[in-house]
Design a protein around this motif. Structure first.
Motif, short mmCIF file in Angstrom:
data_model
loop_
_atom_site.label_atom_id
_atom_site.label_comp_id
_atom_site.label_asym_id
_atom_site.label_seq_id
_atom_site.Cartn_x
_atom_site.Cartn_y
_atom_site.Cartn_z
N GLY A 14 34.14 18.76 4.05
CA GLY A 14 34.11 17.17 3.71
C GLY A 14 31.94 17.11 3.09
N LEU A 15 32.87 15.61 2.67
CA LEU A 15 31.03 15.59 1.89
C LEU A 15 31.00 13.66 2.35
CD1 LEU A 15 31.89 16.78 -2.48
CD2 LEU A 15 30.97 17.73 0.46
N GLY A 16 31.81 13.39 2.62
CA GLY A 16 31.20 12.01 3.14
C GLY A 16 32.82 11.08 2.22
N GLY A 17 31.34 10.00 2.35
CA GLY A 17 32.51 9.03 1.11
C GLY A 17 32.96 8.18 2.55
N VAL A 91 40.77 22.10 0.69
CA VAL A 91 40.70 20.26 0.65
C VAL A 91 38.86 20.14 1.04
CG1 VAL A 91 41.25 18.13 1.45
CG2 VAL A 91 43.27 19.97 1.19
N VAL A 92 38.68 18.60 -0.67
CA VAL A 92 37.63 18.82 0.04
C VAL A 92 37.88 16.31 -0.14
CG1 VAL A 92 35.87 18.46 -1.52
CG2 VAL A 92 36.56 20.42 -1.77
N THR A 93 37.03 16.56 0.88
CA THR A 93 36.81 15.35 1.11
C THR A 93 35.69 14.14 0.43
OG1 THR A 93 36.52 14.72 3.47
CG2 THR A 93 38.85 15.07 3.03
N GLN A 94 36.18 13.66 0.26
CA GLN A 94 34.66 13.02 -0.94
C GLN A 94 34.52 11.15 -0.65
OE1 GLN A 94 33.66 14.54 -4.55
NE2 GLN A 94 33.96 12.11 -5.13
N GLY A 95 33.76 10.54 -1.34
CA GLY A 95 33.30 9.03 -2.06
C GLY A 95 34.15 8.96 -3.59
N THR A 96 34.55 7.93 -3.31
CA THR A 96 35.46 7.94 -4.36
C THR A 96 35.24 7.23 -5.61
OG1 THR A 96 37.11 5.21 -3.96
CG2 THR A 96 37.81 7.03 -2.90
N ASP A 97 33.44 6.64 -5.44
CA ASP A 97 32.63 6.42 -6.23
C ASP A 97 32.56 7.53 -7.79
OD1 ASP A 97 32.57 3.53 -5.65
OD2 ASP A 97 30.21 4.23 -4.69
N THR A 98 32.51 8.69 -7.17
CA THR A 98 32.58 9.55 -8.07
C THR A 98 33.47 10.05 -8.41
OG1 THR A 98 31.02 10.49 -6.60
CG2 THR A 98 30.21 9.74 -7.93
N LEU A 99 34.96 10.76 -7.68
CA LEU A 99 35.83 11.45 -7.65
C LEU A 99 36.62 11.77 -8.82
CD1 LEU A 99 38.26 11.41 -4.60
CD2 LEU A 99 38.95 12.12 -6.93
N GLU A 100 36.19 11.29 -9.60
CA GLU A 100 37.32 11.56 -11.26
C GLU A 100 36.16 12.63 -11.56
OE1 GLU A 100 36.86 8.46 -14.58
OE2 GLU A 100 36.13 6.73 -12.27
N GLU A 101 34.67 12.49 -11.59
CA GLU A 101 33.49 13.29 -11.95
C GLU A 101 33.63 14.51 -11.08
OE1 GLU A 101 30.15 10.86 -13.97
OE2 GLU A 101 30.82 9.15 -12.12
N ILE A 117 42.25 21.32 -3.98
CA ILE A 117 42.73 19.19 -3.93
C ILE A 117 41.10 18.67 -2.71
CG2 ILE A 117 44.29 17.84 -3.03
CD1 ILE A 117 45.38 20.42 -4.59
N VAL A 118 40.94 17.62 -4.51
CA VAL A 118 40.49 16.85 -4.13
C VAL A 118 40.97 15.26 -3.47
CG1 VAL A 118 38.48 14.96 -4.52
CG2 VAL A 118 39.07 17.73 -5.48
N THR A 119 40.55 14.32 -2.72
CA THR A 119 41.17 13.38 -2.16
C THR A 119 39.85 12.91 -1.02
OG1 THR A 119 43.01 12.54 -0.87
CG2 THR A 119 42.00 14.52 0.16
N GLY A 120 40.70 11.40 -1.37
CA GLY A 120 39.70 9.84 -0.04
C GLY A 120 40.09 9.40 0.43
N ALA A 121 39.67 7.80 0.26
CA ALA A 121 39.89 6.39 0.85
C ALA A 121 39.50 5.60 0.06
CB ALA A 121 39.58 7.08 2.11
N MET A 122 40.25 4.47 0.25
CA MET A 122 39.72 3.74 -0.18
C MET A 122 39.36 2.66 0.86
SD MET A 122 39.51 3.99 -3.52
CE MET A 122 39.39 1.73 -4.24
N ARG A 123 40.37 2.61 2.18
CA ARG A 123 39.67 1.69 3.14
C ARG A 123 38.91 2.78 4.41
NH1 ARG A 123 45.89 -1.47 3.17
NH2 ARG A 123 45.48 -3.12 1.55
N ALA A 124 37.93 2.35 5.06
CA ALA A 124 37.30 3.31 5.90
C ALA A 124 38.42 3.25 7.04
CB ALA A 124 35.56 2.71 5.76
N PRO A 125 38.32 4.03 7.95
CA PRO A 125 38.93 4.69 8.90
C PRO A 125 38.64 3.78 10.55
CG PRO A 125 37.38 5.91 8.54
CD PRO A 125 37.45 5.49 7.65
#
Length: 341
Positions: A14-17, A91-101, A117-125
């Motif tokens: 987990g990286l946050g996001g 699996v790396v979870t992170q914020g989508t603002d910079t996920l493509e980078e 595998i990198v993933t995240g979410a657009m809607r908070a839990p």
């Protein structure tokens, strides 16, 4: 009797996001507070997959605050664990603002066989329709699958699988926020497994060993009526520059002398500001066209978008790569003719 094989093991880091955010003010403004273990607790369906999932919390930041050094450190951490062979996937979870980078940067720095595998979410839990649990379930499924091995770093979002070198964030709020404009997804996740339809067209060249050399790489976007007066002083402050030109790689004619002079001192990469397509090499010949700029020493980014081109150039310069190494690294993207530069 055949001995049953052991279940696959996946490490979630987990990286946050947004995927890890909870409201921390009376107004409901969110900050990343949840650990990787907390994220797994929200996905009870993982138990039915038979996949053994371990967790680590690497940092807890919004995607906008992640730094290059942190992603470089994560890549080193992943390389070390890949060499130990203890996991079938990461699996790396992170914020989508910079996920493509960050996913592309990891693809440049990692180099292991164990899939990342990198993933995240657009809607908070805490929001209705939170997409984090489904994205995490899909990401773990892809990470554990044998088809992913050797494909490097992939992005999994909304049950779609993307090449890290091609993925773009295309919407600021929708849960279907990621796409690959030129190639489409590499595959999908359906009925609890990866259905791979394609593989990445090429892999980055092996990069020189990292050094402690700092490198500041700028990104400047062409826009209507810009006379280049802001570009010139910026070029004096950087070790490399990515110019996001119009269309297939065009800039205002007034920029040409400034860019030609800069290209004699530092690497200047020519990308397209469009969301899809590629820069070209010789379709146009006017002052400020792609042919004109390449003839004056700029380096074509090809299919790499400006953000990814900046990261590749940054990694190269931090590794003390010379001009020929920079040209060679950008060539697979498609538009630096062999021998040019």
């Amino acid at each position: 009797m055949t001995k049953p094989s052991s279940p696959p093991t996946v490490l979630v880091i987990g990286l946050g996001g947004t995927i890890a955010m909870t409201p921390t003010t009376a107004e409901g403004a969110a900050k990343p507070t949840l650990s990787a273990e907390d994220l797994l607790a929200a996905v009870p369906q993982l138990a039915a997959t038979g996949i053994v999932v371990k967790t680590q919390s690497f940092t807890a930041k919004p995607g906008a605050s992640l730094a290059l050094d942190e992603i470089e450190g994560l890549a080193g951490h992943l390389r070390a664990m890949d060499s130990q062979g203890a996991f079938d996937g990461f699996v790396v979870t992170q914020g989508t603002d910079t996920l493509e980078e960050t996913s592309f940067l990891l693809s440049l720095l990692y180099g292991g066989k164990t899939p990342v595998i990198v993933t995240g979410a657009m809607r908070a839990p805490y929001l209705a329709g939170a997409d984090g649990p489904a994205n995490l379930l899909a990401a773990v499924t892809v990470a554990a699958g044998p088809q992913s091995r050797g494909l490097g770093v992939l992005v999994v979002f909304n049950d779609q699988v993307f090449d890290a070198a091609r993925v773009r964030k295309i919407h600021s709020t929708n849960t279907n926020a990621f796409a690959s404009p030129d190639t489409g997804p590499l595959g999908t996740v359906a009925e609890g497994r990866l259905r791979l339809l394609a593989v990445p067209a090429h892999k980055p060249l092996p990069l020189p060993a990292a050094t402690a050399r700092p490198a500041r790489v700028g990104l400047y976007t062409a826009s209507l009526g810009d006379d280049g007066s802001l570009l010139a002083p910026l070029l004096e402050q950087v070790d490399g520059m990515v110019v996001a030109g119009f269309g297939v790689g065009h800039v205002p004619a007034a920029w040409v002398p400034v860019l030609q002079e800069a290209a004699q001192r530092i690497p200047v990469v020519l990308a397209s500001r469009t969301s899809g397509g590629t820069t070209l090499t010789h379709a146009y010949g006017f002052d400020g066209s792609e042919k004109d700029l390449l003839d004056r020493g700029l380096i074509g980014a090809g299919h790499l978008d400006p953000y990814k081109a900046r990261l590749l150039l940054t990694v190269l310069l931090r590794s003390s790569a010379d001009r020929s190494a920079v040209i060679a690294a950008f060539a697979p993207a498609g538009t630096t003719p062999e021998g040019r530069g």
